[in-house]
Scaffold this active site. Structure first.
Site, PDB file in Angstrom:
ATOM      1  CB  CYS A  22      -0.643   0.101   1.329  1.00 59.84           C
ATOM      2  SG  CYS A  22      -1.710  -1.516   1.452  1.00 59.84           S
ATOM      3  NE  ARG A  47       4.329   1.228  -2.896  1.00 62.47           N
ATOM      4  CZ  ARG A  47       5.761   1.143  -2.257  1.00 62.47           C
ATOM      5  NH1 ARG A  47       6.436   1.690  -2.765  1.00 62.47           N
ATOM      6  NH2 ARG A  47       5.635   0.569  -1.262  1.00 62.47           N
ATOM      7  CD1 TRP A  74      -1.867  -6.058  -1.871  1.00 61.23           C
ATOM      8  CD2 TRP A  74      -2.384  -5.426  -3.984  1.00 61.23           C
ATOM      9  NE1 TRP A  74      -1.761  -7.187  -2.772  1.00 61.23           N
ATOM     10  CE2 TRP A  74      -2.003  -7.176  -4.157  1.00 61.23           C
ATOM     11  CE3 TRP A  74      -2.389  -4.750  -5.219  1.00 61.23           C
ATOM     12  CZ2 TRP A  74      -1.997  -7.567  -5.299  1.00 61.23           C
ATOM     13  CZ3 TRP A  74      -2.502  -5.433  -6.430  1.00 61.23           C
ATOM     14  CH2 TRP A  74      -1.944  -6.751  -6.252  1.00 61.23           C
ATOM     15  CG  ASN A 126       1.614   0.926   3.779  1.00 61.13           C
ATOM     16  OD1 ASN A 126       0.480   1.121   3.371  1.00 61.13           O
ATOM     17  ND2 ASN A 126       2.569   1.535   2.934  1.00 61.13           N
ATOM     18  N   GLY A 127       1.135  -2.478   6.440  1.00 59.13           N
ATOM     19  CA  GLY A 127       1.727  -3.524   7.157  1.00 59.13           C
ATOM     20  C   GLY A 127       0.413  -4.661   7.691  1.00 59.13           C
ATOM     21  CD  GLU A 163       9.185 -20.685 -11.475  1.00 59.08           C
ATOM     22  OE1 GLU A 163       8.411 -21.506 -12.410  1.00 59.08           O
ATOM     23  OE2 GLU A 163       9.259 -19.628 -11.812  1.00 59.08           O
ATOM     24  CE  LYS A 208      10.132 -16.588 -12.607  1.00 60.37           C
ATOM     25  NZ  LYS A 208       9.173 -17.481 -13.039  1.00 60.37           N
ATOM     26  CD  GLU A 217       8.547 -16.423 -17.191  1.00 59.96           C
ATOM     27  OE1 GLU A 217       7.538 -15.814 -17.730  1.00 59.96           O
ATOM     28  OE2 GLU A 217       8.425 -16.841 -16.052  1.00 59.96           O
ATOM     29  CG  HIS A 246      15.007 -43.056 -19.852  1.00 56.84           C
ATOM     30  ND1 HIS A 246      15.456 -44.476 -20.211  1.00 56.84           N
ATOM     31  CD2 HIS A 246      15.148 -42.787 -18.588  1.00 56.84           C
ATOM     32  CE1 HIS A 246      15.259 -44.951 -19.006  1.00 56.84           C
ATOM     33  NE2 HIS A 246      15.571 -44.088 -17.798  1.00 56.84           N
ATOM     34  CE  LYS A 297       2.803 -10.627 -12.414  1.00 58.42           C
ATOM     35  NZ  LYS A 297       3.882 -11.599 -12.166  1.00 58.42           N
TER      36      LYS A 297
HETATM   37  C1  AGP Z   1       5.524 -16.971 -14.689  1.00 56.08           C
HETATM   38  O1  AGP Z   1       6.697 -16.182 -14.629  1.00 56.08           O
HETATM   39  C2  AGP Z   1       4.505 -16.391 -15.801  1.00 56.08           C
HETATM   40  N1  AGP Z   1       4.342 -14.920 -15.566  1.00 56.08           N
HETATM   41  C3  AGP Z   1       3.522 -17.235 -16.187  1.00 56.08           C
HETATM   42  O2  AGP Z   1       3.837 -18.514 -16.335  1.00 56.08           O
HETATM   43  C4  AGP Z   1       2.282 -17.185 -14.729  1.00 56.08           C
HETATM   44  O3  AGP Z   1       2.658 -17.973 -13.798  1.00 56.08           O
HETATM   45  C5  AGP Z   1       1.058 -18.120 -15.486  1.00 56.08           C
HETATM   46  O4  AGP Z   1       0.663 -17.256 -16.543  1.00 56.08           O
HETATM   47  C6  AGP Z   1      -0.014 -18.102 -14.418  1.00 56.08           C
HETATM   48  O5  AGP Z   1      -0.363 -16.811 -13.861  1.00 56.08           O
HETATM   49  P1  AGP Z   1      -1.464 -16.891 -12.748  1.00 56.08           P
HETATM   50  O6  AGP Z   1      -0.516 -17.177 -11.551  1.00 56.08           O
HETATM   51  O7  AGP Z   1      -1.748 -15.366 -12.433  1.00 56.08           O
HETATM   52  O8  AGP Z   1      -2.570 -17.580 -12.843  1.00 56.08           O
END
Ligand code: AGP
Length: 635
Positions: free
Chosen positions: A2, A27, A85, A111-112, A508, A512, A515, A531, A630
Site C-alpha cells: 500500500c 505499486r 492493496w 501499511n503492514g 521453474e 524463468k 521467458e 532416456h 502479467k
Molecule cells: C510466470 O513467470 C509467468 N508469468 C506465467 O507462467 C504465470 O505464472 C502464469 O501465466 C499463471 O499466472 P497466474 O499465477 O496469475 O494464474
C-alpha cells in the site's frame, strides 16, 4: 505494498496528497482515500480547535478520488492519504484508508499487518468501540483514541481507568506498544491541527522537509519533488510533523537525531526502490513475503488456515487433491504434490488448468481442488474451477489478489500476501504460493494424524527460517550467479535437471530462463537424461542442476557425471559446505542447509537471479518480456 502520503504546511494539502498518491499508483492498489483537516463552522458546540476531519475514500483509481476532491471546496493545509492493496477485507470504501476513531477526531493510514488485530478488536469492542470495516488497520484508530482520550475502569478485567494523553504523538506511541506486527503509520487529530504523528516498524516510512511544509510517505517517490534529503525512519522510531518542522523520538519519547539521506535517484529508479528493475526488487522482497504469508498462521500453537472454509471433519474426508494452475503457479503445484503425498499420505495430482478443464477429470465429493493463481484471473484456471465445482469438488484458491475471480469463485481462499507483483515473471508470488501450499500440506497431514502437533510446530518454525536463508543467498551468491550467467548466456539451449523436489525446482528455473532471456530451456527429472535428453549434450552445453543435499543427492551427482563426461558446462545449485560437488561442477551456487521439503523456497532464488542475469546480458527487457502478459485472461 500500500502507499502512504502526508503533508502539513502552507500549501493546499489535497493537491499534494493526490500528486503523491499518483506517484505510488505503480505499486498496485484497489482503493484510495484522504483525510483532510478543515475549518469547522463556528456553530454552538463546534470543537475548540475549530477543526474537523473530512475523510474521502473511493474504490478504484486515484483519478476517481481526485475528481471527487475537485468538488471539495474547503481549504486544508494538513492531511494524510493512502492507496490500499487489500490483504484483510475485500476492496471497498468501508475498508479503504484512512480509518477513523469512534469520535471521528482521529484518522490514520497504515501499511503492514497487525498480527494480533482480532484480539485487540475484541477488547476494543468490549470496551464500547464500534468498527466500520473488516480491516486490521482500523484497530489502530481506536487504540490511539483510547490513549488520547483516556478510558474508564474496565469491570470485565478489573483494569483501572487510564487518563488520556491528549497528545497525539504520545497516543500513537502508546498504541504501538499494544500492536504485534508490521506498521508504517501516519495519524492526524482534529484537536491538534497541523500535526501528523508517524510510527514505523517493519514497513517503510520516509520523511522530508520542503520549503513549504513537512512530508511523510511510504516511498521516496511520493516526496521527491519536495525534497531529496529524507529521513528513512527506522524500526521503533517516531516523528512529529508540523508546518514549522519535524521532531523525532524513540519509543520512550526521547528526542533523537536520525541520519538524513540524500536521494539522487531519478523518478524511474525511485519507483523501483533503487533497484534497476522490478524483478530484482521483487526477488529481494521474498524474505518479507515468507514472513507476511506466515503471519497469524500459528495461533496458540495450532495451525490456523480458517479461510479454507472446510471443517476438520470435511478435511479429514479428503482422499485426493488436484492442484490446477498454469505456468509458475503450476510449478508451485509440483512442489505441493511432494509435500502433500509425503506428509498427508493422500494422492495429489498436479495439472495444467488448460488440460484439466477439457478432459472430464474424475472428481468425487472427497476431492479437494486447489486452484493456484497469482493474478486470480487466469482464464484456464477459472474455467477449471467452474468445471470442478460443477462436478461437486470443494475448491480452495491460493491467490495474490484479494477479491479476484479465483478468490470469489472458490469455497475458501488463502492470500499469498506478496503485494503487487509488477514484473511479468513471477518470483515473490511463487514463493508466497509455495509457503501457502506448505501450510495446506501441514494441515492435511495433521488432520489425518500423520503429523503430530509438535511436528507441525517444528516444521512451521523451520518454514519461517527460509526467510533468513533467502536473505543469505541474496547477500552472498551474487558473484557466483554472475559467473554462471556469463558461462551460459551465449548458449542456444539449456537443460535444467533435478530429482524429487529438485525436479520441480528445475521446471521453474527453466521457465524463468526461457521467458525472460528467450534462451531455450527445458527441465527434466535427472533420471530421465539417459532416456533421450543426454543426446543433446555436447561440448559446453549448459546443464543447470539442483543438487542440494537430499535423499537423492548421490543419484543426481551420478547423472551429472554422465553429462560432464560428454563435455557439458555444469552449473549446480548446491548446499553450503558441499565441497564434493566442485569436482564435477564448473559453477556452484550455494544455498544454506535446509530440510528437503523447504528447499524449493530457497533453491529457486538462485535460478530466478540466474535467469535475470542472463536476460540482462542478452539485452532483454527483464520486467516486460516479449509476447507475455502479467495475467492471461484469455484461453
Ligand atoms: C510466470 O513467470 C509467468 N508469468 C506465467 O507462467 C504465470 O505464472 C502464469 O501465466 C499463471 O499466472 P497466474 O499465477 O496469475 O494464474
Amino acid at each position: 505494498m500500500c502507499g502512504i502520503v502526508g503533508y502539513t504546511g502552507q500549501d493546499e494539502a489535497k493537491d499534494i496528497l493526490i500528486t503523491g498518491l499518483k506517484r505510488l499508483e505503480y505499486r498496485g492498489y484497489d482503493s484510495a482515500g484522504v483525510a483532510l483537516e478543515c475549518a469547522s463552522p463556528a456553530t454552538p458546540g463546534a470543537p475548540a480547535s475549530g477543526v474537523t476531519l473530512s475523510v474521502i475514500r473511493r474504490v478504484g483509481k486515484v483519478a476517481g478520488l481526485e475528481s471527487e476532491l475537485s468538488a471539495f471546496g474547503a481549504p486544508s493545509a494538513c492531511g494524510i492519504g493512502h492507496t490500499r492493496w487489500a490483504t484483510h477485507g475485500r476492496p471497498s470504501v468501508a475498508n479503504a484508508h484512512p480509518h477513523t476513531s469512534c469520535n471521528g477526531r482521529i484518522a490514520i493510514v497504515h501499511n503492514g499487518i497487525i498480527e494480533n488485530f482480532a484480539e485487540l478488536r475484541a477488547e476494543l469492542e468490549r470496551r464500547g468501540h464500534t468498527f466500520a470495516s473488516e480491516t486490521d488497520t482500523e484497530v489502530f484508530a481506536h487504540l490511539i483514541e483510547e490513549a488520547y482520550e483516556g478510558r474508564p475502569d474496565d469491570p470485565a478485567t478489573g483494569e483501572p481507568a487510564r487518563p488520556g494523553s491528549h497528545d497525539l504523538m504520545t497516543a500513537v506511541r502508546e498504541a504501538c506498544t499494544q500492536v504485534v506486527g508490521a506498521y508504517g503509520l501516519a495519524a492526524v487529530c482534529a484537536d491538534e491541527p497541523g500535526v501528523i504523528a508517524v510510527a514505523r516498524k517493519d514497513s517503510p516510512i520516509v520523511i522530508g522537509r520542503g520549503e513549504r511544509g513537512s512530508y511523510v510517505a511510504s516511498d521516496v517517490i511520493a516526496l521527491i519533488d519536495a525534497t531529496r534529503d529524507v529521513v528513512v525512519l527506522e524500526d521503533g522510531q517516531f516523528a512529529r510533523l508540523t508546518p514549522e518542522g519535524i521532531t523525532y523520538t524513540d519509543a520512550e519519547g526521547t528526542p533523537i537525531e536520525p541520519a538524513v539521506t540524500h536521494i539522487d535517484w531519478d523518478i524511474d529508479m525511485a519507483e523501483k526502490g533503487g533497484y534497476p528493475d522490478f524483478m530484482l526488487k521483487e526477488i529481494h522482497e521474498q524474505p518479507r513475503v515468507v514472513r507476511d504469508t506466515l503471519v497469524g498462521r500459528m495461533v496458540g500453537g495450532e495451525l490456523d488456515i480458517d479461510e479454507l472454509g472446510l471443517t476438520m471433519e470435511e478435511l479429514n474426508l479428503i482422499d485426493r487433491v488436484y492442484v490446477i494452475a498454469c505456468g509458475t503457479s503450476y510449478h508451485a503445484g509440483l512442489i505441493a504434490k511432494n509435500l502433500i503425498e509425503a506428509w498427508a499420505r493422500i494422492p495429489c495430482e498436479v495439472e495444467a488448468a488448460s488440460e484439466f478443464r477439457y478432459r472430464n477429470p474424475i472428481i468425487t465429493p472427497s476431492t479437494l481442488v486447489v486452484a493456484v493463481s497469482q493474478s486470480g484471473e487466469t482464464a484456464d484456471t477459472l474455467a477449471a474451477i467452474r468445471d470442478a465445482r460443477i462436478k461437486g469438488a470443494k475448491v480452495f484458491g491460493i491467490t495474490n489478489v484479494v477479491g479476484s475471480p479465483v478468490a470469489r469463485e472458490s469455497d475458501g481462499v488463502i492470500y499469498t500476501k506478496a503485494n503487487k507483483e509488477i514484473a511479468v515473471a513471477s518470483t515473490k508470488s511463487f514463493i508466497g504460493q509455495v509457503v501457502s501450499l506448505t501450510l495446506l500440506a501441514l494441515l492435511l497431514a495433521q488432520v489425518k494424524g500423520k503429523l503430530t502437533t509438535g511436528q507441525v510446530r517444528m516444521l512451521f518454525r523451520e518454514l519461517g527460517n527460509t526467510a533468513e536463508q533467502i536473505q543469505w543467498i541474496l547477500e552472498t551468491q551474487g558473484e557466483a550467479i554472475h559467473e554462471a550467467a556469463l558461462a551460459c548466456k551465449d548458449a542456444h539451449s539449456a537443460l535444467f535437471v533435478g530429482r524429487g523436489m529438485g525436479a520441480a525446482i528445475a521446471h521453474e528455473g527453466a521457465l524463468k530462463l526461457k521467458e525472460i532471456s528467450y534462451l531455450h530451456a527445458e527441465a527434466y527429472a535427472a533420471g530421465e537424461m539417459k532416456h533421450g535428453p543426454i543426446a543433446l549434450i555436447d561440448q559446453g552445453f549448459p546443464v543447470i542442476a539442483v543438487a542440494t543435499k537430499s535423499p537423492v543427492y548421490d543419484k543426481t551427482v551420478s547423472n551429472l557425471k554422465e553429462c560432464e563426461a560428454r563435455g557439458a558446462q555444469i552449473i549446480v545449485v548446491a548446499t553450503e559446505g558441499d565441497e564434493e560437488i566442485r569436482a564435477i561442477a564448473d559453477h556452484v551456487i550455494y544455498i544454506p542447509p535446509v530440510r528437503d521439503a523447504f528447499s524449493a523456497i530457497t533453491a529457486t532464488v538462485p535460478l530466478q537471479l540466474l535467469a535475470r542475469e542472463v536476460a540482462i546480458m542478452r539485452g532483454c527487457d527483464v520486467d516486460q518480456p516479449r509476447n507475455l502478459a502479467k495475467s492471461v485472461t484469455v484461453e
